[in-house]
Scaffold this motif. Structure first.
Motif, PDB file in Angstrom:
ATOM      1  N   MET A  80     -35.663  -3.863   9.816  1.00 34.71           N
ATOM      2  CA  MET A  80     -34.779  -4.323  10.896  1.00 34.71           C
ATOM      3  C   MET A  80     -33.489  -4.891  10.312  1.00 34.71           C
ATOM      4  O   MET A  80     -33.497  -5.471   9.225  1.00 34.71           O
ATOM      5  CB  MET A  80     -35.513  -5.405  11.712  1.00 34.71           C
ATOM      6  N   SER A  81     -32.380  -4.698  11.045  1.00 38.97           N
ATOM      7  CA  SER A  81     -31.097  -5.183  10.548  1.00 38.97           C
ATOM      8  C   SER A  81     -31.045  -6.714  10.527  1.00 38.97           C
ATOM      9  O   SER A  81     -31.834  -7.384  11.192  1.00 38.97           O
ATOM     10  CB  SER A  81     -29.963  -4.630  11.419  1.00 38.97           C
ATOM     11  N   LEU A  82     -30.102  -7.229   9.758  1.00 38.83           N
ATOM     12  CA  LEU A  82     -29.923  -8.670   9.606  1.00 38.83           C
ATOM     13  C   LEU A  82     -29.572  -9.297  10.958  1.00 38.83           C
ATOM     14  O   LEU A  82     -28.754  -8.762  11.698  1.00 38.83           O
ATOM     15  CB  LEU A  82     -28.779  -8.898   8.612  1.00 38.83           C
ATOM     16  N   ALA A 114     -31.105  -9.153  22.220  1.00 35.96           N
ATOM     17  CA  ALA A 114     -32.341  -8.795  21.501  1.00 35.96           C
ATOM     18  C   ALA A 114     -33.016  -7.605  22.176  1.00 35.96           C
ATOM     19  O   ALA A 114     -33.537  -6.711  21.505  1.00 35.96           O
ATOM     20  CB  ALA A 114     -33.285  -9.992  21.435  1.00 35.96           C
ATOM     21  N   ARG A 115     -32.974  -7.578  23.506  1.00 42.93           N
ATOM     22  CA  ARG A 115     -33.554  -6.428  24.249  1.00 42.93           C
ATOM     23  C   ARG A 115     -32.763  -5.157  23.959  1.00 42.93           C
ATOM     24  O   ARG A 115     -33.295  -4.058  24.030  1.00 42.93           O
ATOM     25  CB  ARG A 115     -33.558  -6.726  25.752  1.00 42.93           C
ATOM     26  N   ALA A 116     -31.471  -5.330  23.621  1.00 38.97           N
ATOM     27  CA  ALA A 116     -30.615  -4.169  23.302  1.00 38.97           C
ATOM     28  C   ALA A 116     -30.708  -3.800  21.819  1.00 38.97           C
ATOM     29  O   ALA A 116     -29.984  -2.924  21.353  1.00 38.97           O
ATOM     30  CB  ALA A 116     -29.172  -4.475  23.679  1.00 38.97           C
ATOM     31  N   GLY A 117     -31.584  -4.499  21.085  1.00 35.92           N
ATOM     32  CA  GLY A 117     -31.826  -4.132  19.690  1.00 35.92           C
ATOM     33  C   GLY A 117     -31.140  -4.967  18.628  1.00 35.92           C
ATOM     34  O   GLY A 117     -31.182  -4.633  17.448  1.00 35.92           O
ATOM     35  N   VAL A 118     -30.486  -6.071  19.038  1.00 44.00           N
ATOM     36  CA  VAL A 118     -29.817  -6.935  18.053  1.00 44.00           C
ATOM     37  C   VAL A 118     -30.657  -8.190  17.815  1.00 44.00           C
ATOM     38  O   VAL A 118     -30.815  -9.007  18.719  1.00 44.00           O
ATOM     39  CB  VAL A 118     -28.392  -7.339  18.530  1.00 44.00           C
ATOM     40  N   PRO A 119     -31.217  -8.364  16.599  1.00 46.63           N
ATOM     41  CA  PRO A 119     -31.986  -9.587  16.323  1.00 46.63           C
ATOM     42  C   PRO A 119     -31.064 -10.809  16.260  1.00 46.63           C
ATOM     43  O   PRO A 119     -29.914 -10.699  15.819  1.00 46.63           O
ATOM     44  CB  PRO A 119     -32.635  -9.318  14.958  1.00 46.63           C
ATOM     45  N   GLU A 171     -25.629 -17.745   3.120  1.00 48.96           N
ATOM     46  CA  GLU A 171     -26.864 -17.528   2.342  1.00 48.96           C
ATOM     47  C   GLU A 171     -27.411 -16.111   2.472  1.00 48.96           C
ATOM     48  O   GLU A 171     -28.421 -15.773   1.849  1.00 48.96           O
ATOM     49  CB  GLU A 171     -27.939 -18.540   2.792  1.00 48.96           C
ATOM     50  N   GLY A 172     -26.772 -15.286   3.305  1.00 46.06           N
ATOM     51  CA  GLY A 172     -27.230 -13.909   3.478  1.00 46.06           C
ATOM     52  C   GLY A 172     -28.424 -13.769   4.410  1.00 46.06           C
ATOM     53  O   GLY A 172     -29.051 -12.715   4.486  1.00 46.06           O
ATOM     54  N   ARG A 173     -28.712 -14.828   5.178  1.00 42.87           N
ATOM     55  CA  ARG A 173     -29.832 -14.774   6.134  1.00 42.87           C
ATOM     56  C   ARG A 173     -29.389 -14.260   7.504  1.00 42.87           C
ATOM     57  O   ARG A 173     -30.206 -13.910   8.346  1.00 42.87           O
ATOM     58  CB  ARG A 173     -30.472 -16.160   6.286  1.00 42.87           C
ATOM     59  N   ALA A 174     -28.071 -14.264   7.733  1.00 40.49           N
ATOM     60  CA  ALA A 174     -27.523 -13.762   9.002  1.00 40.49           C
ATOM     61  C   ALA A 174     -26.300 -12.894   8.707  1.00 40.49           C
ATOM     62  O   ALA A 174     -25.609 -13.093   7.706  1.00 40.49           O
ATOM     63  CB  ALA A 174     -27.136 -14.923   9.916  1.00 40.49           C
ATOM     64  N   GLU A 230     -22.492  -3.636  10.875  1.00 42.66           N
ATOM     65  CA  GLU A 230     -22.945  -2.261  10.594  1.00 42.66           C
ATOM     66  C   GLU A 230     -21.804  -1.403  10.046  1.00 42.66           C
ATOM     67  O   GLU A 230     -22.034  -0.478   9.259  1.00 42.66           O
ATOM     68  CB  GLU A 230     -23.516  -1.615  11.867  1.00 42.66           C
ATOM     69  N   ALA A 231     -20.580  -1.716  10.450  1.00 39.26           N
ATOM     70  CA  ALA A 231     -19.408  -0.960   9.982  1.00 39.26           C
ATOM     71  C   ALA A 231     -18.942  -1.437   8.597  1.00 39.26           C
ATOM     72  O   ALA A 231     -17.939  -0.943   8.086  1.00 39.26           O
ATOM     73  CB  ALA A 231     -18.267  -1.108  10.989  1.00 39.26           C
TER      74      ALA A 231
END
Length: 336
Positions: free
Chosen positions: A1-3, A27-32, A92-95, A319-320
């Protein structure tokens, strides 16, 4: 899953409810999403949305929040403020990005302090989209820097050009310099100096059209319009205010008599589409461009739709590969 995207879930005029509702929709549209704020309040709010437990939403505790009436400088000392915790998740690269509908000054200060600037950028700018003929015009700076140097304009033109190319698929976008006349010799001393710098950059990462006037923004004369943050913010607020007033006048006119009311019923669908195009929540939030990480600043009055759209926009920019592409463009320019 993406960040996931980190959301300052306590920010804004209405606190947690619209932030959580928007996060659930994203989130329902696929973005965590990572919700940052008061854990108890956020879990209680999530509990009001059926099925939210199975969505890619995480909660990270932040014990403090910088209120809309507090000072942006508070960011330095209040390390546990939700905006600082959210910015650190990006560092920190967590988001993948930080999004806040809270204190815009605090969001800018936090992003700058935590993430730093892209090498070669003196000051980041707020990049926003204004609805215009055929789509939208990208305006910057929309309020980050009231006092500017001519060199900022040139840097912002380059940043916005890369942004439109990689995120919005606009090949070789045109850049206009906001002035009081189209002629090259029109404008303040600062605008004249900026004009010279932009002209020198033409064909080297910037497709410079020349001067544009206020009316050109809505005609979409150029893809990008650069100006100082003071003027840009006035333009943005004027456009939003005028759109609301004009729409109010149209509604009044359509309710002024029986014939008008019948006409109003016939055009209701078209007017709804127009209202949507003019609604600031369509774009969700503005990008703070020039920092070494993705940071999006929304309206304090944002609703759930604006929050959702801001989160989707942030995910798209990540993503880009926007930040690496911006850094590469500035490295090429300085080494070239």
């Amino acid at each position: 899953m993406s960040l996931p995207v980190a959301l300052d879930a306590m920010g804004g005029d209405h606190g947690a409810p619209p932030n959580v509702e928007g996060a659930v929709a994203a989130a329902r549209a696929g973005v965590p999403v990572i919700l940052v704020g008061d854990r108890v309040k956020l879990h209680a709010e999530l509990g009001r949305h059926a099925g939210s437990a199975s969505l890619p939403i995480e909660v990270v505790e932040a014990t403090d929040v910088i209120g809309m009436d507090e000072h942006a400088s508070d960011v330095r000392s209040r390390t546990q403020a939700s905006i600082n915790v959210a910015s650190r998740l990006v560092k920190e690269g967590r988001a993948s990005a930080v999004v806040s509908m809270g204190h815009s000054g605090a969001t800018m200060a936090s992003a700058l302090l935590t993430l730093g600037r892209i090498k070669g950028v003196e000051r980041p700018a707020i990049l926003t989209h204004l609805p215009a003929k055929g789509g939208f015009t990208t305006l910057l700076d929309a309020g980050a820097n009231a006092d500017v140097k001519a060199s900022y304009y040139a840097q912002w033109a380059r940043l916005a050009s890369v942004y439109l190319k990689v995120v919005e698929d606009r090949e070789n976008p045109t850049v206009g310099l906001l002035s009081i006349g189209e002629e090259d010799h029109k404008g303040s001393a600062l605008v004249l100096e900026a004009h010279g710098l932009l002209r020198a950059l033409h064909g080297r990462g910037v497709n410079f059209h020349g001067n544009v006037e206020g009316r050109d923004i809505f005609r979409n004369t150029t893809d990008i319009v650069v100006t100082d943050g003071f003027t840009g913010n006035v333009v943005l607020k004027l456009a939003e205010g005028e759109a609301k007033v004009l729409f109010g006048w149209v509604k009044e006119a359509l309710q002024s008599g029986l014939k008008s009311k019948i006409g109003g019923l016939l055009v209701r669908g078209s007017l709804r589409g127009l209202a949507e195009r003019m609604d600031p929540s369509t774009y969700g939030a503005s990008l703070l461009i020039g920092v070494r990480g993705l940071a999006f600043i929304g309206h304090g009055s944002a609703d759930a739709r604006a929050v959702k759209n801001a989160l989707l926009r942030a995910a798209r920019a990540h993503e880009a590969n926007l930040i690496p592409r911006l850094e590469a463009a500035f490295t090429e320019q300085t080494s070239g």
